[in-house]
Motif scaffolding. Sequence first.
Motif, PDB file in Angstrom:
ATOM      1  N   TYR A  17      -8.754  13.438 -21.385  1.00 61.34           N
ATOM      2  CA  TYR A  17      -9.967  13.635 -22.175  1.00 61.34           C
ATOM      3  C   TYR A  17     -11.081  12.702 -21.708  1.00 61.34           C
ATOM      4  O   TYR A  17     -12.258  13.077 -21.672  1.00 61.34           O
ATOM      5  CB  TYR A  17      -9.691  13.412 -23.661  1.00 61.34           C
ATOM      6  N   ARG A  18     -10.703  11.471 -21.346  1.00 64.78           N
ATOM      7  CA  ARG A  18     -11.715  10.511 -20.891  1.00 64.78           C
ATOM      8  C   ARG A  18     -12.325  10.906 -19.560  1.00 64.78           C
ATOM      9  O   ARG A  18     -13.453  10.504 -19.240  1.00 64.78           O
ATOM     10  CB  ARG A  18     -11.096   9.113 -20.788  1.00 64.78           C
ATOM     11  N   GLY A  20     -13.417  13.741 -18.772  1.00 66.18           N
ATOM     12  CA  GLY A  20     -14.547  14.630 -19.027  1.00 66.18           C
ATOM     13  C   GLY A  20     -14.281  16.055 -18.584  1.00 66.18           C
ATOM     14  O   GLY A  20     -13.410  16.319 -17.739  1.00 66.18           O
ATOM     15  N   SER A  21     -15.049  16.978 -19.142  1.00 66.94           N
ATOM     16  CA  SER A  21     -14.822  18.403 -18.880  1.00 66.94           C
ATOM     17  C   SER A  21     -15.101  18.789 -17.432  1.00 66.94           C
ATOM     18  O   SER A  21     -14.409  19.643 -16.870  1.00 66.94           O
ATOM     19  CB  SER A  21     -15.692  19.244 -19.821  1.00 66.94           C
TER      20      SER A  21
END
Length: 286
Positions: A17-18, A20-21
């Motif tokens: 999650y850290r 990023g997309s």
Amino acid sequence: MVHKQETVSSRYFDYLYRLGSTVNAAIGLLCCVLLGALDVLTPPEYMFSFLYLFPISFTTWFAGKRAGLLASITCTAILARYSFQANMLAAVWNNLSTLGIFCVVAVMVGKIHQLLDNERILSRTDALTGAMNLRAFTELVEYEILRLRRDYRPFSIAYFDIDNFKKVNDRYGHRKGDELLKSVVSCLREKIRRTDIIARLGGDEFTIFFPSTDHEAVKTVTLDLVKALDRLAKLNKWPTTISMGVVTCSDGACELDDLISTADKLMYDVKHAGKNGVEYAVYPRA
């Protein structure tokens, strides 16, 4: 053993999650291409179609539905390399069917992720006001206290409720009472810092955590908050005031439960003295 595995998986998910997309989308598409390369190098008798669901699901979960749909198109394009060697109409049908299945999976994974996010948010927030609930407040503030304690930095906690709130419910109905509670939280959010944390403890009782805020600073802040809430009550013609207890930990070496208990007692001292006021205390070093 199970707890340890859950901790490792949680850290892995947090790490992703850290990233990023954008990074996760790139990772997902790269996995699609690598799987496609393996598919090309493998004899056509071996079916790889179901394996493409894994990078599609990964991309959707960690990068969003649009990235998942892009991964679906990419995987379909890779699988289409053999189909046009046969009947053209059948090839178009088969590729569209494959794309449809991949897109449905991407949409479903995205929906499941959204539902889990909503459930997580609801489990940590008060459904009526949007403020944190006690559980989320306790978890976050205890972490913040550990951080502040390390640097011997002060913090303060305010505990308050709305005087005569029952009169509003009795006179105007519970819907008006709900509007009052939501308006109070909205007013407070406009006045406090982004680093401050507000929670609804139940009924008309609230608490606010002020990190890196000493005794003198919290006096200024809370008096401004009480004035703002008083103006809000007068504007809406509510027969309400605020009774508040505020306790400051001067060096960070305090326990949350002790502080809330002290602030709660201060608040009730205000109520017993006639309501509509603020009492302050500095908690001694443990």
